[in-house]
Design a protein around this motif. Sequence first.
Motif, PDB file in Angstrom:
ATOM      1  N   LYS A  33     -31.906  70.587 -12.325  1.00  0.00           N
ATOM      2  CA  LYS A  33     -31.914  69.897 -10.979  1.00  0.00           C
ATOM      3  C   LYS A  33     -31.731  68.430 -11.047  1.00  0.00           C
ATOM      4  CE  LYS A  33     -33.233  71.474  -7.430  1.00  0.00           C
ATOM      5  NZ  LYS A  33     -32.602  71.773  -6.157  1.00  0.00           N
ATOM      6  N   MET A  34     -32.110  67.899 -12.004  1.00  0.00           N
ATOM      7  CA  MET A  34     -32.071  66.349 -12.473  1.00  0.00           C
ATOM      8  C   MET A  34     -30.464  65.918 -12.713  1.00  0.00           C
ATOM      9  SD  MET A  34     -33.594  64.064 -15.275  1.00  0.00           S
ATOM     10  CE  MET A  34     -32.908  65.047 -16.614  1.00  0.00           C
ATOM     11  N   ILE A  35     -29.925  66.758 -13.499  1.00  0.00           N
ATOM     12  CA  ILE A  35     -28.460  66.617 -13.645  1.00  0.00           C
ATOM     13  C   ILE A  35     -27.798  66.639 -12.440  1.00  0.00           C
ATOM     14  CG2 ILE A  35     -26.543  67.468 -14.819  1.00  0.00           C
ATOM     15  CD1 ILE A  35     -28.526  68.009 -17.320  1.00  0.00           C
ATOM     16  N   ASP A  36     -28.123  67.804 -11.622  1.00  0.00           N
ATOM     17  CA  ASP A  36     -27.359  67.903 -10.368  1.00  0.00           C
ATOM     18  C   ASP A  36     -27.569  66.580  -9.558  1.00  0.00           C
ATOM     19  OD1 ASP A  36     -26.803  70.367 -10.937  1.00  0.00           O
ATOM     20  OD2 ASP A  36     -27.428  71.464  -9.211  1.00  0.00           O
ATOM     21  N   TYR A  37     -28.742  66.174  -9.246  1.00  0.00           N
ATOM     22  CA  TYR A  37     -28.960  64.908  -8.475  1.00  0.00           C
ATOM     23  C   TYR A  37     -27.946  63.673  -8.978  1.00  0.00           C
ATOM     24  CZ  TYR A  37     -31.269  60.844  -6.359  1.00  0.00           C
ATOM     25  OH  TYR A  37     -31.232  59.882  -5.484  1.00  0.00           O
ATOM     26  N   CYS A  38     -28.068  63.716 -10.344  1.00  0.00           N
ATOM     27  CA  CYS A  38     -27.338  62.564 -10.630  1.00  0.00           C
ATOM     28  C   CYS A  38     -25.812  62.605 -10.576  1.00  0.00           C
ATOM     29  CB  CYS A  38     -27.573  62.367 -12.252  1.00  0.00           C
ATOM     30  SG  CYS A  38     -29.219  61.917 -12.516  1.00  0.00           S
ATOM     31  N   ILE A  39     -25.194  63.835 -10.802  1.00  0.00           N
ATOM     32  CA  ILE A  39     -23.879  64.029 -10.391  1.00  0.00           C
ATOM     33  C   ILE A  39     -23.674  63.858  -9.036  1.00  0.00           C
ATOM     34  CG2 ILE A  39     -21.919  65.860 -10.498  1.00  0.00           C
ATOM     35  CD1 ILE A  39     -23.246  67.067 -12.958  1.00  0.00           C
ATOM     36  N   GLU A  40     -24.308  64.323  -7.961  1.00  0.00           N
ATOM     37  CA  GLU A  40     -24.126  64.354  -6.627  1.00  0.00           C
ATOM     38  C   GLU A  40     -24.326  62.930  -6.040  1.00  0.00           C
ATOM     39  OE1 GLU A  40     -22.601  66.459  -5.017  1.00  0.00           O
ATOM     40  OE2 GLU A  40     -22.889  68.267  -5.925  1.00  0.00           O
ATOM     41  N   ASN A  41     -25.414  62.037  -6.564  1.00  0.00           N
ATOM     42  CA  ASN A  41     -25.635  60.941  -6.099  1.00  0.00           C
ATOM     43  C   ASN A  41     -25.361  59.575  -7.062  1.00  0.00           C
ATOM     44  OD1 ASN A  41     -27.704  61.588  -3.572  1.00  0.00           O
ATOM     45  ND2 ASN A  41     -28.054  62.908  -5.391  1.00  0.00           N
ATOM     46  N   SER A  42     -24.518  59.936  -7.965  1.00  0.00           N
ATOM     47  CA  SER A  42     -24.311  58.719  -9.058  1.00  0.00           C
ATOM     48  C   SER A  42     -23.040  57.755  -8.089  1.00  0.00           C
ATOM     49  CB  SER A  42     -23.491  59.318 -10.157  1.00  0.00           C
ATOM     50  OG  SER A  42     -23.107  58.142 -11.052  1.00  0.00           O
TER      51      SER A  42
END
Length: 818
Positions: A545-554
């Motif tokens: 979930k953390m990785i998802d957030y970083c991909i989507e919000n980077s």
Amino acid sequence: MIKNIVKRDGRIEPYIPSKLNGWGRWAAANLGHMVDWSSIVIQSVSSMPDTVATADLQEKLIQNCLDKGTWSYYLMAGRLYASHLHKIIHGASIPTVRALHDRMVADHVMVRMDYDDDDYAQVESFINHELDYDTPHFSLHYIRKKYSLQNRATGQEYETQQFVYMRMAMALAETEPRDRRIDLVRRFYTEFSAKRMSAPTPNYVNLGTTLRGFASCCVYVVDDNEASLAVGDHIAYRMTAASAGIGSHLITRSKGNPVRGGLIQHQGKLPYLASLGKAVHANMQAGRGGACTTYYSGFDPEAEIIAYLRNPRSTEDRKNRDLHYALVTNKFFAEKVARNESAFSFNVWTAPELTRLFFSPDIEAFRREYLRLESDSSFKKEYFKPRDLILTSLNEALETGVAYLANVDEMNRHTPFKEPIHSSNLCLEISEPNRPYEDMRDLYSDHEVGFITVRYDDDRQQTFNFNEPLTVAAVDSTVPHTVFAGELKAGDVIVADEGGGRVQGITQAHEEPEIALCSLGAIAYDAIGEHDDEAYQEAMYLTLKMIDYCIENSHYVLPHVAVTAKARMNAGVGLMGVATHMARKGLRYDTQEGREELHRIAERHMYHAIRASLRISRERGVARWMHKTRWPDGWLPIDTYNRNVDELGNFEYQYDWEALRAEIVQNGGIGHSCLVAYMPGESSSKALGKPNSIYPVRDTTLNKTDGSVTIRWAAPGSDDQALHYQSAWDVSEVDMIKAYAVFQKFTDQGISADLWRRIKDDDKVSSSELLTHYFTMVKYGMKTRYYYNSNVASDRSLENAGSINGGVDKVECEACTM
């Protein structure tokens, strides 16, 4: 002898020994006979002046604990340091989360997050600052100096450890649905504060701020033309400025090859490598010079020259120390080495089809094309000795530590990806496909740019998005299946409600260019019970979930990278603390029993990664480019791993992989294109207070330096005789390769696989021994090898040799060091 104490508010009070003894007893609580608090107190008192400040006395107690150099004393120092930090950063009382965030927002240190008063009240109910008192000193100090938000110009500090974790948790959950986000804040915070889940450095310092750079390593490839080479340098320049580490591969012609029909003679790769090095070093990566590992084929006509570019004895015109270099070989190359046979060199201009097959899993097709060209008298051939080249690289690795290896056929064989993988990243754990950019405009496009036009048997033409999923009855199969348009070939029958038909040929194609990104996280294996799969699944789910957030919000400085990154959803979840788990069980890395335990660790890790990705896909759908992988067909790492690994132990599966396969097929794939990569994790392991990655420890106590931050590190429980840590220096290269091979079995990406060698006085490492290391890598299916760490015992102590700055010029990206 101390007579007076100066309190933090300036008051002077008489020294009362019982109070200081109380400090000592409190700091040593739960440590039993492992520490002698009274000796720490006596030593501190005896060295202080008549009048001393409370803060100075506390720092002296801390320093005396650190000087003891054991895990337990570092825990004692941590308790004292936690109290000290709370006072110097927060004053008389610790603020609420809301009060601190209001202050940090007012000071422009962080952004206002979308939480109301009720949300903050709930958050306040579960933040637990008492956990700071169970943290070793080096972990607290590293977080303070490296990860906590502060005004580095004025020195103003804001956060202690729990505030760092809460800021990260709140940022990661901020965009989630309101009915579940506070629960997610609690769960993220719990995993961070319990040190079961590890985040990369960019997450620590950027979450909750205006800075949105999270994906910190990129891998790009350059094609054989001037435009692509120029775009490549631009990628390196911009991504380094964005704090990324760089992995590159220049697939171009060589020196002396004709350009523009022979009007110009090619200058070779060295000028382009020089340009790349300058582009990388023109900017800083996280406060230091940029870093790039560039890859080169073992069959390249200039390979021997490139292998020597970092050697200080090379002539100035053949020296480039701005880059690190990784030699790329395949099984056919290894066979030539084993037989000490000659081979002809080639590149993309002289042998384009052979070059294409070099980056494929089909070693037999590569062999057939090679033999065809070898028997073709019209094909101009220049021969070299692969054994000489590999020995050059292996000796460079032994001397400098930084000549790396990659086995490209294994990278393309043992993978869920359908498209070619050309290289790895700066730290060699990423194994993802990419394609060259031919036009700068594509790099700045905010949508997919690839397309393919086909001609049908009835002369109709139709154009598709290059990445579009299509149902096809292939020429070699009667069963319809899904492909992406870029896979189409003559003879395929496109099955569609409108249009479609039998493909006569491809009339035009613009392949989708792509830069591969690594988005990383890790799980602390030793912090989760070995039979508590529910806790492991929770840690894995939240890491993804953390990785998802970083991909989507980077924030992506190159817009097209955002397009491909969000379509792929590439994840790389690694491990920390494996050495501690092995030490607790009394197991070694170099025994069959030890390898069997590593097998259980690796299997558990990948199984739960797939399960967590399935779970996430049911929340938000599968990755948009899932059809460009083999997951929808039910691919699992147990299908394609190197079967030679089976001889390394009596391995049995713990989990029902066939049931998992059925779930994947029914679901149409998973949430991510890839899942597991074992990064070095040097930085975040210090914050966790654990050994980094899957490595054995170099020593149980070390001085570690990262930029301006130096810590005294110890392996958890290393002063307890019940734990038996094995030193990396005592694991032979061959045994370490076998251990890595066990992990590679369950790894869809790669491993930053370090080796260690203790060299005493005039000891020599023979060529046959170096070749054995290489052949063992190839035999057991290792994709990559990273640093070759050597220690010269007559010149420096083992402790110094094991330190981060000991002898090897280590350069790692901020995400890979985690």
